[in-house]
Design a protein around this motif. Structure first.
Motif, PDB file in Angstrom:
ATOM      1  N   ALA A 228       0.952  -1.327   0.039  1.00 13.96           N
ATOM      2  CA  ALA A 228       0.025   0.025  -0.003  1.00 13.96           C
ATOM      3  C   ALA A 228       0.896   1.273  -0.121  1.00 13.96           C
ATOM      4  O   ALA A 228       0.298   2.421  -0.257  1.00 13.96           O
ATOM      5  CB  ALA A 228      -1.070  -0.109   1.090  1.00 13.96           C
ATOM      6  N   LEU A 229       2.328   1.149   0.025  1.00 17.61           N
ATOM      7  CA  LEU A 229       3.126   2.452   0.330  1.00 17.61           C
ATOM      8  C   LEU A 229       3.025   3.276  -1.066  1.00 17.61           C
ATOM      9  O   LEU A 229       3.083   2.635  -2.129  1.00 17.61           O
ATOM     10  CB  LEU A 229       4.655   1.745   0.454  1.00 17.61           C
ATOM     11  N   GLU A 230       2.905   4.469  -0.752  1.00 16.98           N
ATOM     12  CA  GLU A 230       2.779   5.210  -1.875  1.00 16.98           C
ATOM     13  C   GLU A 230       3.819   6.440  -1.982  1.00 16.98           C
ATOM     14  O   GLU A 230       4.651   6.609  -1.002  1.00 16.98           O
ATOM     15  CB  GLU A 230       1.353   6.266  -2.031  1.00 16.98           C
ATOM     16  N   TRP A 231       4.108   7.013  -3.033  1.00 19.58           N
ATOM     17  CA  TRP A 231       5.381   7.974  -3.215  1.00 19.58           C
ATOM     18  C   TRP A 231       4.997   9.055  -2.376  1.00 19.58           C
ATOM     19  O   TRP A 231       6.248   9.914  -1.600  1.00 19.58           O
ATOM     20  CB  TRP A 231       5.515   8.427  -4.737  1.00 19.58           C
ATOM     21  N   ASP A 237      13.632  14.422   2.572  1.00 17.25           N
ATOM     22  CA  ASP A 237      14.517  15.251   3.445  1.00 17.25           C
ATOM     23  C   ASP A 237      14.814  14.643   4.891  1.00 17.25           C
ATOM     24  O   ASP A 237      15.931  14.739   5.148  1.00 17.25           O
ATOM     25  CB  ASP A 237      14.075  16.685   3.631  1.00 17.25           C
ATOM     26  N   ARG A 238      13.804  14.078   5.215  1.00 17.27           N
ATOM     27  CA  ARG A 238      13.767  13.447   6.652  1.00 17.27           C
ATOM     28  C   ARG A 238      14.232  11.917   6.598  1.00 17.27           C
ATOM     29  O   ARG A 238      14.407  11.408   7.766  1.00 17.27           O
ATOM     30  CB  ARG A 238      12.781  13.568   7.596  1.00 17.27           C
ATOM     31  N   CYS A 239      14.400  11.571   5.510  1.00 19.31           N
ATOM     32  CA  CYS A 239      14.772  10.014   5.224  1.00 19.31           C
ATOM     33  C   CYS A 239      13.623   9.072   6.170  1.00 19.31           C
ATOM     34  O   CYS A 239      14.257   8.583   7.035  1.00 19.31           O
ATOM     35  CB  CYS A 239      15.966   9.687   5.777  1.00 19.31           C
ATOM     36  N   THR A 240      12.387   9.172   5.857  1.00 18.11           N
ATOM     37  CA  THR A 240      11.419   8.233   6.583  1.00 18.11           C
ATOM     38  C   THR A 240      10.410   8.009   5.715  1.00 18.11           C
ATOM     39  O   THR A 240      10.080   8.603   4.516  1.00 18.11           O
ATOM     40  CB  THR A 240      10.669   9.202   7.730  1.00 18.11           C
ATOM     41  N   ALA A 241       9.641   6.980   6.148  1.00 18.12           N
ATOM     42  CA  ALA A 241       8.352   6.626   5.324  1.00 18.12           C
ATOM     43  C   ALA A 241       7.422   6.572   6.324  1.00 18.12           C
ATOM     44  O   ALA A 241       7.409   5.881   7.336  1.00 18.12           O
ATOM     45  CB  ALA A 241       8.703   4.958   4.580  1.00 18.12           C
ATOM     46  N   ARG A 242       6.244   7.217   5.922  1.00 17.58           N
ATOM     47  CA  ARG A 242       4.892   7.216   6.753  1.00 17.58           C
ATOM     48  C   ARG A 242       4.178   6.084   6.344  1.00 17.58           C
ATOM     49  O   ARG A 242       3.724   6.059   5.102  1.00 17.58           O
ATOM     50  CB  ARG A 242       4.275   8.697   6.600  1.00 17.58           C
ATOM     51  N   ILE A 243       3.833   5.426   7.636  1.00 19.92           N
ATOM     52  CA  ILE A 243       2.947   4.170   7.313  1.00 19.92           C
ATOM     53  C   ILE A 243       1.516   4.546   7.714  1.00 19.92           C
ATOM     54  O   ILE A 243       1.420   4.556   9.138  1.00 19.92           O
ATOM     55  CB  ILE A 243       3.602   2.889   7.850  1.00 19.92           C
ATOM     56  N   ARG A 262       2.902   5.231  11.794  1.00 27.15           N
ATOM     57  CA  ARG A 262       4.147   5.646  12.191  1.00 27.15           C
ATOM     58  C   ARG A 262       4.961   5.886  11.304  1.00 27.15           C
ATOM     59  O   ARG A 262       4.736   5.934   9.967  1.00 27.15           O
ATOM     60  CB  ARG A 262       4.608   4.352  12.969  1.00 27.15           C
ATOM     61  N   GLU A 263       6.139   6.257  11.424  1.00 33.56           N
ATOM     62  CA  GLU A 263       7.194   6.793  10.467  1.00 33.56           C
ATOM     63  C   GLU A 263       8.314   5.667  10.838  1.00 33.56           C
ATOM     64  O   GLU A 263       9.025   5.761  11.839  1.00 33.56           O
ATOM     65  CB  GLU A 263       7.863   8.216  10.778  1.00 33.56           C
ATOM     66  N   VAL A 264       8.675   5.282   9.684  1.00 30.64           N
ATOM     67  CA  VAL A 264       9.790   4.303   9.730  1.00 30.64           C
ATOM     68  C   VAL A 264      11.101   4.792   9.137  1.00 30.64           C
ATOM     69  O   VAL A 264      11.041   5.554   8.094  1.00 30.64           O
ATOM     70  CB  VAL A 264       9.373   2.958   8.862  1.00 30.64           C
ATOM     71  N   ASP A 265      12.181   4.831   9.711  1.00 32.39           N
ATOM     72  CA  ASP A 265      13.578   5.569   9.332  1.00 32.39           C
ATOM     73  C   ASP A 265      14.138   4.687   7.912  1.00 32.39           C
ATOM     74  O   ASP A 265      14.050   3.578   7.962  1.00 32.39           O
ATOM     75  CB  ASP A 265      14.505   5.300  10.380  1.00 32.39           C
ATOM     76  N   LEU A 266      14.645   5.342   7.352  1.00 33.81           N
ATOM     77  CA  LEU A 266      15.141   5.037   6.053  1.00 33.81           C
ATOM     78  C   LEU A 266      16.595   5.243   6.070  1.00 33.81           C
ATOM     79  O   LEU A 266      17.221   6.130   6.370  1.00 33.81           O
ATOM     80  CB  LEU A 266      14.590   5.534   4.886  1.00 33.81           C
ATOM     81  N   ASP A 267      17.384   4.349   5.935  1.00 32.54           N
ATOM     82  CA  ASP A 267      18.912   4.223   5.743  1.00 32.54           C
ATOM     83  C   ASP A 267      19.344   4.500   4.193  1.00 32.54           C
ATOM     84  O   ASP A 267      18.639   4.634   3.244  1.00 32.54           O
ATOM     85  CB  ASP A 267      19.572   3.201   6.492  1.00 32.54           C
ATOM     86  N   ALA A 268      20.663   4.348   4.059  1.00 29.10           N
ATOM     87  CA  ALA A 268      21.142   4.769   2.700  1.00 29.10           C
ATOM     88  C   ALA A 268      20.790   3.535   1.854  1.00 29.10           C
ATOM     89  O   ALA A 268      20.396   3.855   0.497  1.00 29.10           O
ATOM     90  CB  ALA A 268      22.775   4.781   2.809  1.00 29.10           C
TER      91      ALA A 268
END
Length: 381
Positions: A228-231, A237-243, A262-268
């Protein structure tokens, strides 16, 4: 159906079972011929149908019968009530009050072999001891037992409200204790992928497959959340994905709990996966991850498993585990890297840290003993 002979002439008699008793009733005097016999057969079939539906009234058909003189509370067959319960769930799905996946589970329970135990019984004939014996013989996990009991409990709650029974037999069964004593332990094993296995799986992906798996390993999303994740959910900027969405049986809806949003942190690594996916899917619509076979959004967990996961596992030579092990791998990686369990629980979308301790806290694989320099380390440890 029989022809009875009397001094005044022959008469037709119909037989049927009502409230557990064999009933035989004479029809009004009339010439006995092919037409009258057919009418009697039709009447008998109608009576049997109404008994099965629970709508038969003895006095309406045989007002002069002794059985009609002492009216009894309407009786209802269990299979009729089970069917009505399923129809109620169908209407709830149509009115968007129930998800199709939940309905599918209830339908499986209501129409399955186990529920046939109650067929042929009147609702008032079901006793607490019968329920206890039935649950004790299920030989399945506590979750499976509860999923089976939920719609059956609703049947008895409705029967009590409709005054078809004097008490709900479920109220006289210590279910929690009974399930704990009789349920079979789940044979599901949390078995994260090693670093070597993760590398083999990623190397086995085609270019149009790799970004999704790379992102999945780096976020541990539930399969429906990944689909279900969308662009618009990506904060570059904050390197997160909002679920904030989950897909279940093709239906997009909000997560079950507030913690699921929640917001999931994204690494490189996950940012790189998103950048690689951009030219593949960004121009095709809001969804990030698409089925490589047709370029359309994923619709179900089964589709992901059969179309993507199983082929990649086969090509990689890695021992097959179900796709949910990707999530377990993510959690184990964070904990082994020394991350705070409360932070891990928040990243996974758990309401509290209890599940993290119970499921992952004691699980440290050999290749996780020393954190790899490439291992994802984010958040406040």
């Amino acid at each position: 159906m029989k022809i009875r002979t009397f001094a005044a002439g022959d008469r037709l008699q119909v037989a049927f079972t009502w409230e557990g008793q064999e009933c035989r009733e004479l029809l009004p005097p009339s010439p006995i011929n092919k037409s009258s016999i057919q009418r009697a057969a039709s009447l008998r079939d109608e009576i049997r149908r109404k008994i099965k539906e629970g709508s038969f009234s003895y006095g309406n058909y045989f007002p002069d019968s002794p059985r009609a003189a002492t009216p009894k509370k309407a009786s209802t067959l269990m299979e009729s009530l089970l069917t009505k319960q399923l129809e109620t769930y169908q209407r709830q799905v149509e009115n968007s009050q129930m998800s199709p996946s939940t309905y599918g589970g209830y339908k499986k329970a209501l129409t399955g072999e186990r529920m046939r135990r109650w067929h042929g019984l009147q609702v008032q004939d079901v006793t607490p001891s019968m329920l206890r014996e039935w649950v004790g013989e299920m030989d399945c996990t506590s979750k499976a037992i509860r999923n089976t009991l939920t719609p059956l409990r609703s049947v008895f709650e409705d029967a009590l409200n409709d005054e078809l029974i004097e008490f709900n037999p479920f109220d006289r069964v210590a279910l929690t204790k009974l399930i704990r004593q009789t349920a079979k332990a789940s044979d599901y094993v949390v078995n994260p992928f090693t670093a070597a296995e993760r590398a083999a799986l990623l190397n086995a992906c085609r270019p149009d497959e790799r970004p999704m798996l790379q992102f999945w390993f780096g976020t541990g999303l539930r399969p429906g959340e990944l689909q279900a994740l969308e662009w618009r959910h990506i904060d570059w900027d904050r390197c997160t994905a909002r679920i904030e969405q989950n897909q279940v049986a093709g239906v997009i809806k909000a997560p079950k709990t507030a913690a699921g949003i929640r917001e999931v942190d994204l690494d490189a690594s996950t940012i790189a996966a998103l950048k690689a996916q951009r030219p593949i899917s960004e121009a095709k619509g809001p969804r990030i991850w698409l089925n490589p076979r047709d370029g359309k959004p994923w619709s179900t967990d089964a589709q992901v498993r059969k179309t993507f996961w199983l082929p990649v596992c086969t090509r990689s030579g890695v021992e097959y585990r179900n796709p949910y092990q990707v999530r377990h791998t993510y959690a184990s990686m964070l904990l082994t890297a020394g991350q705070n369990p409360w932070y891990v629980a928040a990243q996974l979308g758990h309401e509290d840290v209890e599940m993290v301790f119970r499921t992952y806290g004691r699980f440290i694989r050999e290749d996780y003993q020393k954190p790899s320099p490439q291992l994802r380390i984010v958040g406040n440890g």
